[in-house]
Motif scaffolding. Structure first.
Motif, mmCIF file in Angstrom:
data_model
loop_
_atom_site.group_PDB
_atom_site.id
_atom_site.type_symbol
_atom_site.label_atom_id
_atom_site.label_comp_id
_atom_site.label_asym_id
_atom_site.label_seq_id
_atom_site.Cartn_x
_atom_site.Cartn_y
_atom_site.Cartn_z
ATOM 1 N N UNK A 2 2.029 -1.040 -5.159
ATOM 2 C CA UNK A 2 0.999 -1.401 -6.315
ATOM 3 C C UNK A 2 -0.383 -1.354 -5.856
ATOM 4 N N UNK A 3 -1.244 -0.523 -6.783
ATOM 5 C CA UNK A 3 -2.722 -0.384 -6.646
ATOM 6 C C UNK A 3 -3.334 -0.648 -7.956
ATOM 7 N N UNK A 10 -2.715 5.356 -19.809
ATOM 8 C CA UNK A 10 -1.857 6.169 -19.955
ATOM 9 C C UNK A 10 -1.956 7.594 -19.677
ATOM 10 N N UNK A 11 -3.205 8.015 -18.835
ATOM 11 C CA UNK A 11 -3.468 9.359 -18.202
ATOM 12 C C UNK A 11 -3.113 9.174 -16.778
ATOM 13 N N UNK A 12 -2.649 8.152 -15.882
ATOM 14 C CA UNK A 12 -2.345 8.400 -14.782
ATOM 15 C C UNK A 12 -1.246 9.256 -14.160
ATOM 16 N N UNK A 13 -1.465 10.151 -13.446
ATOM 17 C CA UNK A 13 -0.438 10.901 -13.122
ATOM 18 C C UNK A 13 0.315 10.370 -11.915
ATOM 19 N N UNK A 14 1.624 10.667 -12.264
ATOM 20 C CA UNK A 14 2.993 10.071 -11.061
ATOM 21 C C UNK A 14 3.591 8.472 -11.442
ATOM 22 N N UNK A 15 2.856 8.377 -12.621
ATOM 23 C CA UNK A 15 3.620 6.873 -13.121
ATOM 24 C C UNK A 15 4.865 7.221 -13.936
ATOM 25 N N UNK A 16 5.859 6.280 -13.417
ATOM 26 C CA UNK A 16 7.032 6.584 -13.999
ATOM 27 C C UNK A 16 7.238 5.787 -15.444
#
Length: 62
Positions: A2-3, A10-16
């Motif tokens: 968690x960070x 909605x634009x964070x890369x690598x979020x599942x």
């Protein structure tokens, strides 16, 4: 892991996936829910409504 980050979630890369516990009925009218709807389109909200109707989540449910 968690960070915390600042910016458009909605634009964070690598979020599942994004989990937003806004309400148990599905409509995504404001705040984080509205941001998710704007990014994903109406289909996201339609799915949320469908799932909420099928599962009937209540406060305190896990």
């Amino acid at each position: 892991m968690i960070r915390a980050i600042v910016g458009d979630l909605t634009k964070v890369e690598g979020v599942e996936y994004i989990c937003n516990a806004a309400n148990g009925i599905g409509p995504m009218d404001g705040g984080v829910a509205a941001a998710i709807r704007r990014a994903g389109g109406r289909v996201i909200e339609e799915e949320a409504i469908r799932i909420c109707q099928a599962q009937d989540p209540q406060p305190g449910d896990l």
